[in-house]
Scaffold this active site. Structure first.
Site, PDB file in Angstrom:
ATOM      1  N   ASP A   8       0.879  -1.152   0.000  1.00 16.04           N
ATOM      2  CA  ASP A   8       0.000   0.000   0.000  1.00 16.04           C
ATOM      3  C   ASP A   8       0.933   1.223   0.000  1.00 16.04           C
ATOM      4  OD1 ASP A   8      -2.272   1.720   0.487  1.00 16.04           O
ATOM      5  OD2 ASP A   8      -1.724   1.715   2.607  1.00 16.04           O
ATOM      6  N   ASP A  10      -0.077   5.064   1.255  1.00 16.67           N
ATOM      7  CA  ASP A  10      -0.297   5.968   2.389  1.00 16.67           C
ATOM      8  C   ASP A  10      -0.264   5.204   3.708  1.00 16.67           C
ATOM      9  OD1 ASP A  10      -0.590   8.042   0.618  1.00 16.67           O
ATOM     10  OD2 ASP A  10      -2.784   7.972   0.610  1.00 16.67           O
TER      11      ASP A  10
END
Length: 243
Positions: A8, A10
């Site tokens: 991922d 953020d």
């Protein structure tokens, strides 16, 4: 056989939310209530379109937005992890699946010099329109009822693995590292030799703990190892590929 590292972005690669970090480019560094209150659950990308339109209306330049995005901090230990991956590309492939957007991620990764580590980024496409406002589009459409309308990370990962298999690339193991609720869905397509690595104290870890406590937890086959820094992930990666 190679190892696949899936990130991922953020609160995983970077230690903040790039979509909210961009608000720092505004002179007031805040959004008006009319924009804040326009968010609808499950429609974040649509909301970000309104955020970027407002930023454009305040005549914030492209360069100013980019300069602000380049200051977002990396999560502790993540630069060492990405450096290790970039130095072992013969055995490690690396992709990013993110609900951010292509411009933000491109600016941040280019500024840090870590594109050598990352083979592909899957995220919502973004561009500046004829008015100079940044537009963000949905990555794809899907029929998953667990995910927001613009992105199902499980579908992205399944398609990637299938396309790689068609090219003759099979992975001995997959490491999936994330933090949020939208990182939960793809964990169900991981196998017993794979690792799902949730960030400690974040929603993904809590969802996985809840699932592990259930009697019927057959959808989760991967090993679960929580992390606090990129160093934790690096140690597990090195151990698994015997460096």
């Amino acid at each position: 056989m190679k190892t696949l590292m899936v990130f991922d972005f953020d609160h995983t690669v970077v230690d903040d939310n790039s979509d909210t970090w961009v608000i720092r480019s505004l002179p007031s560094q805040t959004l008006p209530d009319s924009v804040k209150k326009s968010y609808r659950k499950g429609h974040w990308t649509e909301f970000m379109g309104r955020v970027m339109k407002y930023i454009g209306e305040q005549e914030v330049s492209h360069d100013s937005i980019r300069s602000v995005m380049e200051t977002i901090p990396f999560t502790a230990g993540m630069k060492d992890l990405l450096t290790f991956i970039s130095e072992h590309k013969s055995t490690i492939d690396c992709i990013v699946i993110s609900d951010s957007n292509s411009l933000f991620i491109d600016w941040i990764i280019q500024a840090s010099g870590f594109y050598a580590a990352i083979d592909q980024v899957y995220t919502n496409p973004a561009k500046f329109n004829e008015l100079g406002y940044m537009e963000v589009q949905n990555y794809h459409s899907h029929d998953c009822d667990q995910c927001s309308v613009n992105l199902c990370k499980k579908k992205v990962l399944e398609v990637y693995l299938s396309e790689q298999s068609d090219r003759g690339v099979e992975y001995e193991q997959v490491f999936y590292s994330g933090d949020g609720r939208n990182d939960f869905c793809p964990t169900s397509c991981l196998k017993g030799n794979d690792f799902v690595m949730p960030r400690k104290g974040y929603p993904l870890e809590k969802l996985l703990v809840t699932l592990q406590d259930q009697k019927d937890n057959s959808s989760l086959r991967a090993k679960v190892i929580a992390w606090s820094s990129g160093t934790d992930i690096l140690e597990e990666l090195k151990a698994s590929i015997k460096f």
